[in-house]
Design an enzyme around this catalytic site. Structure first.
Site, PDB file in Angstrom:
ATOM      1  N   SER A 190      12.517  34.825  60.579  1.00 32.56           N
ATOM      2  CA  SER A 190      12.203  36.252  60.612  1.00 32.56           C
ATOM      3  C   SER A 190      12.872  36.908  61.814  1.00 32.56           C
ATOM      4  O   SER A 190      12.528  36.631  62.966  1.00 32.56           O
ATOM      5  CB  SER A 190      10.691  36.453  60.701  1.00 32.56           C
ATOM      6  OG  SER A 190      10.423  37.812  60.956  1.00 32.56           O
ATOM      7  N   HIS A 193      14.595  36.319  56.752  1.00 32.09           N
ATOM      8  CA  HIS A 193      13.427  37.154  56.445  1.00 32.09           C
ATOM      9  C   HIS A 193      13.537  38.456  57.231  1.00 32.09           C
ATOM     10  O   HIS A 193      13.674  38.455  58.459  1.00 32.09           O
ATOM     11  CB  HIS A 193      12.162  36.387  56.822  1.00 32.09           C
ATOM     12  CG  HIS A 193      10.894  37.054  56.400  1.00 32.09           C
ATOM     13  ND1 HIS A 193      10.395  36.987  55.120  1.00 32.09           N
ATOM     14  CD2 HIS A 193      10.003  37.803  57.100  1.00 32.09           C
ATOM     15  CE1 HIS A 193       9.254  37.657  55.047  1.00 32.09           C
ATOM     16  NE2 HIS A 193       8.990  38.168  56.240  1.00 32.09           N
ATOM     17  N   ASP A 210      11.687  42.020  57.998  1.00 29.51           N
ATOM     18  CA  ASP A 210      10.405  42.721  57.930  1.00 29.51           C
ATOM     19  C   ASP A 210      10.593  44.223  58.070  1.00 29.51           C
ATOM     20  O   ASP A 210      11.091  44.693  59.094  1.00 29.51           O
ATOM     21  CB  ASP A 210       9.489  42.241  59.072  1.00 29.51           C
ATOM     22  CG  ASP A 210       8.943  40.851  58.813  1.00 29.51           C
ATOM     23  OD1 ASP A 210       8.375  40.633  57.733  1.00 29.51           O
ATOM     24  OD2 ASP A 210       9.093  39.982  59.695  1.00 29.51           O
ATOM     25  N   MET A 214       8.603  47.649  58.418  1.00 29.71           N
ATOM     26  CA  MET A 214       7.269  48.177  58.727  1.00 29.71           C
ATOM     27  C   MET A 214       7.378  49.670  58.982  1.00 29.71           C
ATOM     28  O   MET A 214       8.255  50.106  59.720  1.00 29.71           O
ATOM     29  CB  MET A 214       6.741  47.500  59.996  1.00 29.71           C
ATOM     30  CG  MET A 214       6.668  45.990  59.893  1.00 29.71           C
ATOM     31  SD  MET A 214       6.168  45.299  61.483  1.00 29.71           S
ATOM     32  CE  MET A 214       5.948  43.579  61.034  1.00 29.71           C
ATOM     33  N   HIS A 231      10.873  41.856  53.196  1.00 31.60           N
ATOM     34  CA  HIS A 231       9.410  41.959  53.094  1.00 31.60           C
ATOM     35  C   HIS A 231       9.015  43.371  53.494  1.00 31.60           C
ATOM     36  O   HIS A 231       9.090  43.728  54.670  1.00 31.60           O
ATOM     37  CB  HIS A 231       8.799  40.905  54.040  1.00 31.60           C
ATOM     38  CG  HIS A 231       7.317  40.958  54.157  1.00 31.60           C
ATOM     39  ND1 HIS A 231       6.640  40.359  55.201  1.00 31.60           N
ATOM     40  CD2 HIS A 231       6.360  41.513  53.359  1.00 31.60           C
ATOM     41  CE1 HIS A 231       5.337  40.552  55.050  1.00 31.60           C
ATOM     42  NE2 HIS A 231       5.141  41.245  53.941  1.00 31.60           N
ATOM     43  N   MET A 242       6.521  46.205  54.281  1.00 31.69           N
ATOM     44  CA  MET A 242       5.143  46.541  54.657  1.00 31.69           C
ATOM     45  C   MET A 242       5.106  48.046  54.886  1.00 31.69           C
ATOM     46  O   MET A 242       5.219  48.529  56.016  1.00 31.69           O
ATOM     47  CB  MET A 242       4.746  45.782  55.937  1.00 31.69           C
ATOM     48  CG  MET A 242       4.506  44.294  55.709  1.00 31.69           C
ATOM     49  SD  MET A 242       4.723  43.313  57.223  1.00 31.69           S
ATOM     50  CE  MET A 242       6.516  43.141  57.245  1.00 31.69           C
ATOM     51  N   MET A 294       0.309  35.869  52.895  1.00 32.26           N
ATOM     52  CA  MET A 294       0.325  36.165  54.333  1.00 32.26           C
ATOM     53  C   MET A 294      -0.665  35.234  55.040  1.00 32.26           C
ATOM     54  O   MET A 294      -1.810  35.085  54.617  1.00 32.26           O
ATOM     55  CB  MET A 294      -0.087  37.622  54.598  1.00 32.26           C
ATOM     56  CG  MET A 294       0.924  38.669  54.183  1.00 32.26           C
ATOM     57  SD  MET A 294       2.576  38.480  54.910  1.00 32.26           S
ATOM     58  CE  MET A 294       2.222  38.619  56.671  1.00 32.26           C
ATOM     59  N   GLY A 325       1.971  42.991  60.554  1.00 30.93           N
ATOM     60  CA  GLY A 325       2.150  44.038  61.563  1.00 30.93           C
ATOM     61  C   GLY A 325       2.863  43.591  62.818  1.00 30.93           C
ATOM     62  O   GLY A 325       3.561  44.374  63.433  1.00 30.93           O
ATOM     63  N   PHE A 326       2.688  42.329  63.168  1.00 28.03           N
ATOM     64  CA  PHE A 326       3.287  41.851  64.418  1.00 28.03           C
ATOM     65  C   PHE A 326       3.715  40.406  64.278  1.00 28.03           C
ATOM     66  O   PHE A 326       3.089  39.641  63.537  1.00 28.03           O
ATOM     67  CB  PHE A 326       2.282  41.930  65.573  1.00 28.03           C
ATOM     68  CG  PHE A 326       1.675  43.290  65.731  1.00 28.03           C
ATOM     69  CD1 PHE A 326       2.345  44.290  66.429  1.00 28.03           C
ATOM     70  CD2 PHE A 326       0.438  43.580  65.163  1.00 28.03           C
ATOM     71  CE1 PHE A 326       1.790  45.554  66.557  1.00 28.03           C
ATOM     72  CE2 PHE A 326      -0.116  44.847  65.280  1.00 28.03           C
ATOM     73  CZ  PHE A 326       0.553  45.843  65.976  1.00 28.03           C
ATOM     74  N   GLY A 327       4.731  40.038  65.042  1.00 31.33           N
ATOM     75  CA  GLY A 327       5.086  38.631  65.164  1.00 31.33           C
ATOM     76  C   GLY A 327       4.182  37.984  66.205  1.00 31.33           C
ATOM     77  O   GLY A 327       3.455  38.674  66.933  1.00 31.33           O
ATOM     78  N   GLY A 328       4.215  36.687  66.254  1.00 29.07           N
ATOM     79  CA  GLY A 328       3.537  35.964  67.329  1.00 29.07           C
ATOM     80  C   GLY A 328       2.024  35.875  67.233  1.00 29.07           C
ATOM     81  O   GLY A 328       1.364  35.552  68.216  1.00 29.07           O
ATOM     82  N   ASP A 330       3.858  33.354  55.580  1.00 23.11           N
ATOM     83  CA  ASP A 330       4.438  34.187  56.635  1.00 23.11           C
ATOM     84  C   ASP A 330       3.375  34.523  57.671  1.00 23.11           C
ATOM     85  O   ASP A 330       2.364  35.150  57.351  1.00 23.11           O
ATOM     86  CB  ASP A 330       4.976  35.475  55.971  1.00 23.11           C
ATOM     87  CG  ASP A 330       5.628  36.439  56.951  1.00 23.11           C
ATOM     88  OD1 ASP A 330       5.857  36.067  58.112  1.00 23.11           O
ATOM     89  OD2 ASP A 330       5.918  37.574  56.527  1.00 23.11           O
ATOM     90  N   GLY A 331       3.633  34.073  58.911  1.00 27.54           N
ATOM     91  CA  GLY A 331       2.757  34.411  60.021  1.00 27.54           C
ATOM     92  C   GLY A 331       2.165  33.190  60.690  1.00 27.54           C
ATOM     93  O   GLY A 331       1.464  32.406  60.049  1.00 27.54           O
ATOM     94  N   GLY A 332       2.500  33.023  61.964  1.00 22.37           N
ATOM     95  CA  GLY A 332       1.912  31.934  62.735  1.00 22.37           C
ATOM     96  C   GLY A 332       2.354  30.541  62.340  1.00 22.37           C
ATOM     97  O   GLY A 332       1.678  29.563  62.656  1.00 22.37           O
ATOM     98  N   GLY A 383       9.102  33.277  62.756  1.00 22.29           N
ATOM     99  CA  GLY A 383       9.740  34.221  63.661  1.00 22.29           C
ATOM    100  C   GLY A 383       9.812  33.651  65.066  1.00 22.29           C
ATOM    101  O   GLY A 383      10.844  33.113  65.479  1.00 22.29           O
ATOM    102  N   SER A 384       8.691  33.723  65.783  1.00 20.26           N
ATOM    103  CA  SER A 384       8.731  33.235  67.170  1.00 20.26           C
ATOM    104  C   SER A 384       9.046  31.744  67.251  1.00 20.26           C
ATOM    105  O   SER A 384       9.728  31.315  68.187  1.00 20.26           O
ATOM    106  CB  SER A 384       7.431  33.569  67.901  1.00 20.26           C
ATOM    107  OG  SER A 384       6.347  33.652  67.016  1.00 20.26           O
TER     108      SER A 384
HETATM  109  C1  DX5 Z   1       4.248  39.782  60.278  1.00 18.89           C
HETATM  110  C2  DX5 Z   1       5.619  39.608  59.695  1.00 18.89           C
HETATM  111  C3  DX5 Z   1       6.190  38.265  59.946  1.00 18.89           C
HETATM  112  C4  DX5 Z   1       6.469  37.955  61.392  1.00 18.89           C
HETATM  113  C5  DX5 Z   1       6.161  36.498  61.584  1.00 18.89           C
HETATM  114  O1  DX5 Z   1       3.718  40.989  59.862  1.00 18.89           O
HETATM  115  O2  DX5 Z   1       5.565  39.803  58.279  1.00 18.89           O
HETATM  116  O3  DX5 Z   1       7.337  38.013  59.143  1.00 18.89           O
HETATM  117  O4  DX5 Z   1       7.795  38.199  61.786  1.00 18.89           O
HETATM  118  O5  DX5 Z   1       6.246  36.180  62.926  1.00 18.89           O
HETATM  119  P1  DX5 Z   1       5.669  34.811  63.524  1.00 18.89           P
HETATM  120  O6  DX5 Z   1       6.370  33.700  62.798  1.00 18.89           O
HETATM  121  O7  DX5 Z   1       6.027  34.906  64.954  1.00 18.89           O
HETATM  122  O8  DX5 Z   1       4.191  34.815  63.264  1.00 18.89           O
HETATM  123 ZN    ZN Z   2       7.256  39.089  56.990  1.00 24.76          ZN
END
Ligand code: DX5
Ligand code: ZN
Length: 218
Positions: free
Chosen positions: A8, A33, A35, A37, A66, A68, A137, A142-145, A175-177, A197-198
């Site tokens: 991501s 990926h 995102d 938003m 993706h 959002m 999900m 909404g956010f990475g990390g 997707d996420g964490g 992502g992270s």
């Molecule tokens: C969250 C995004 C993810 C995000 C994942 O809303 O849809 O794609 O980038 O980031 P990590 O892998 O850091 O949780």
């Molecule tokens: Zn995503």
């Protein structure tokens, strides 16, 4: 089943985006990926059409977009033109879900449908046959990390069961964490497309991609 890691770019260094993409590509990723938003469906704003069109010129990676946004349907044609290969929309943002999913197909893209952690898999019962991918999900978007929400693995299992019962070769994305500690659990539950992502862009990108791919593929 085909397994793919979908890095991501939300977690990439935007001042150096082209280089970051080259790094994941060289490390062996085949998907990217992206995102989108809008600051309304989710609290933050990420990127839009100009970013996709410019990175499209640089790479042949499969663009996993993706969305959002409160009104994803209105954006589909533009994202398809900008170079999306697959477009995923949220059930929670599509009052006419069937129409929106068919529109993605009409515009020449693969079709994905996403559900938030609190949304039950049952809302997907009627559309499994007309999508290529379901995105479960594993954080609130909404956010990475953010931290992975463990109960979501059960939803992956439920969708994999539903697909098996109907003989569908469905991709299931999470997707996420997702990182080296959480990836095994979602793969065991039946996910085959893994967003990170992270866990990809923090630290050594090459080593991160190889480590995550190694765990998925073993
Ligand atoms: C969250 C995004 C993810 C995000 C994942 O809303 O849809 O794609 O980038 O980031 P990590 O892998 O850091 O949780
Ligand atoms: Zn995503």
């Amino acid at each position: 089943m085909e397994y793919q890691l979908s890095p991501s770019i939300l977690a990439a260094d935007f001042s150096n985006l082209g280089e970051e993409i080259t790094k994941v590509e060289r490390a062996g990723a085949r998907w990217l990926h992206i995102d989108i938003m809008d600051g309304q469906f989710v609290p933050s704003i990420s990127m839009g059409i100009p970013v996709i069109s410019s990175i499209r010129k640089r790479t042949d990676l499969f663009f996993d977009v993706h969305i959002m946004a409160l009104d994803p349907t209105a954006l589909i044609e533009d994202f398809a033109k900008a170079g999306a290969d697959l477009i995923t929309v949220h059930v929670e943002a599509c009052p006419n879900l069937d129409r929106t999913l068919r529109l993605i197909r009409e515009k020449g893209c693969k079709v994905g449908v996403a559900i938030n952690p609190a949304t039950s898999v049952h809302v997907l019962e009627n559309v499994l046959e007309i999508v290529d991918m379901v995105l479960i999900m594993t954080v609130n978007p909404g956010f990475g990390g953010q931290a992975y929400i463990p109960y979501c693995a059960n939803k992956v299992r439920q969708i994999r069961e539903m697909a098996k019962e109907r003989n569908l070769t469905l991709d299931i994305e999470v997707d996420g964490g997702i990182n080296k500690n959480t990836i095994q659990e979602v793969v065991d539950a039946g996910a085959n497309i893994i967003v990170a992502g992270s866990a990809v862009f923090q630290g050594d990108v090459d080593a991160n991609v190889k480590e995550l791919k190694g765990i998925m593929e073993r």
